[in-house]
Design an enzyme around this catalytic site. Sequence first.
Site, PDB file in Angstrom:
ATOM      1  N   SER A 141       0.989  -1.199   0.333  1.00  0.00           N
ATOM      2  CA  SER A 141      -0.212  -0.117  -0.423  1.00  0.00           C
ATOM      3  C   SER A 141       0.631   1.209   0.165  1.00  0.00           C
ATOM      4  O   SER A 141       1.793   0.876   0.731  1.00  0.00           O
ATOM      5  CB  SER A 141      -1.057   0.299   1.753  1.00  0.00           C
ATOM      6  OG  SER A 141      -1.578   1.728   0.806  1.00  0.00           O
ATOM      7  N   TYR A 163      -2.089   0.053  10.167  1.00  0.00           N
ATOM      8  CA  TYR A 163      -2.137  -0.432   8.736  1.00  0.00           C
ATOM      9  C   TYR A 163      -0.666  -0.155   8.166  1.00  0.00           C
ATOM     10  O   TYR A 163      -0.445  -0.748   7.623  1.00  0.00           O
ATOM     11  CB  TYR A 163      -3.040   0.218   8.233  1.00  0.00           C
ATOM     12  CG  TYR A 163      -2.926  -0.574   6.409  1.00  0.00           C
ATOM     13  CD1 TYR A 163      -3.969  -1.522   6.246  1.00  0.00           C
ATOM     14  CD2 TYR A 163      -3.367   0.770   5.495  1.00  0.00           C
ATOM     15  CE1 TYR A 163      -4.614  -2.393   5.321  1.00  0.00           C
ATOM     16  CE2 TYR A 163      -3.261   0.209   4.626  1.00  0.00           C
ATOM     17  CZ  TYR A 163      -3.762  -0.562   3.539  1.00  0.00           C
ATOM     18  OH  TYR A 163      -3.645  -1.873   2.577  1.00  0.00           O
TER      19      TYR A 163
END
Length: 267
Positions: free
Chosen positions: A129, A142
């Site tokens: 990501s 995250y």
Amino acid sequence: MSKVVLITGGSSGIGKSIGEFLIGKDFIVYGTSRSPEKYKDSKFPILALDVKENLTISETVRTIIEKEGKLDIVINNAGAGITGPIEETPDEEIKNNFDTNFFGPIRVIKAVLPQMRKQNSGLIINVTSIAGYMGLPYRGVYSASKGALELLTEAFRMEIKDFNIKMTNVAPGDFATNIAAGRYHAPLLENSPYKKPYGDTLNLMNTHVDNGSDPDIMAKAIYKIINNPNLKVHYKVGEFLQKFSIVLKRILPDTVYEKMLMNHYKL
């Protein structure tokens, strides 16, 4: 011969888009889900696999090899979102997120390497990501799990090079998927000192996903990577400003970049 592809988390979102695009290019595609029975209408087979369970991984890999005789490409796409103030995020949820986003891909890689080494060929694509390049407020866990996978890939590439096995990272930005629905949200506590900034940031994050890019863009990027004989270590796929934010992090002083992020999130 058609190349055989395994996509973890291939039942929806980015994984589904990649799988459907690749079968249109004559690849043999297998997707995975913890609940494959829900996806009987999938355009490619969905096998039972939980990246947190070694037994399900080994069984799925064995099933594919027994049927196809090989496994050419693995796309580690399965992942989980998590939001919340780090102070108020339960330890178990932090561990659970790393178990999916970081240890999960490691388990899958370990399961497929013997076959790829036997073939003297293979490609592993780890979906990370853009958030993994920076510590984002209220998405810190995250960011950390995806950033850890980025670094792991850098090391892994060098270790498996002698076996003619390739590995790369692909970091997507915001795409219009259902990731927010399955994301763990630390609750907005009435008496929390983080209530307003976390609530505002959560709304902004959900808006970004709702207005995200078409997952087909990611599918086309993966196809180009598969066909590239000279793979880079890192790829970024998303809006220009999202990718440019990584460039800015490299060139701006830390505190200036931090202030830019805080302005973006109105903190």
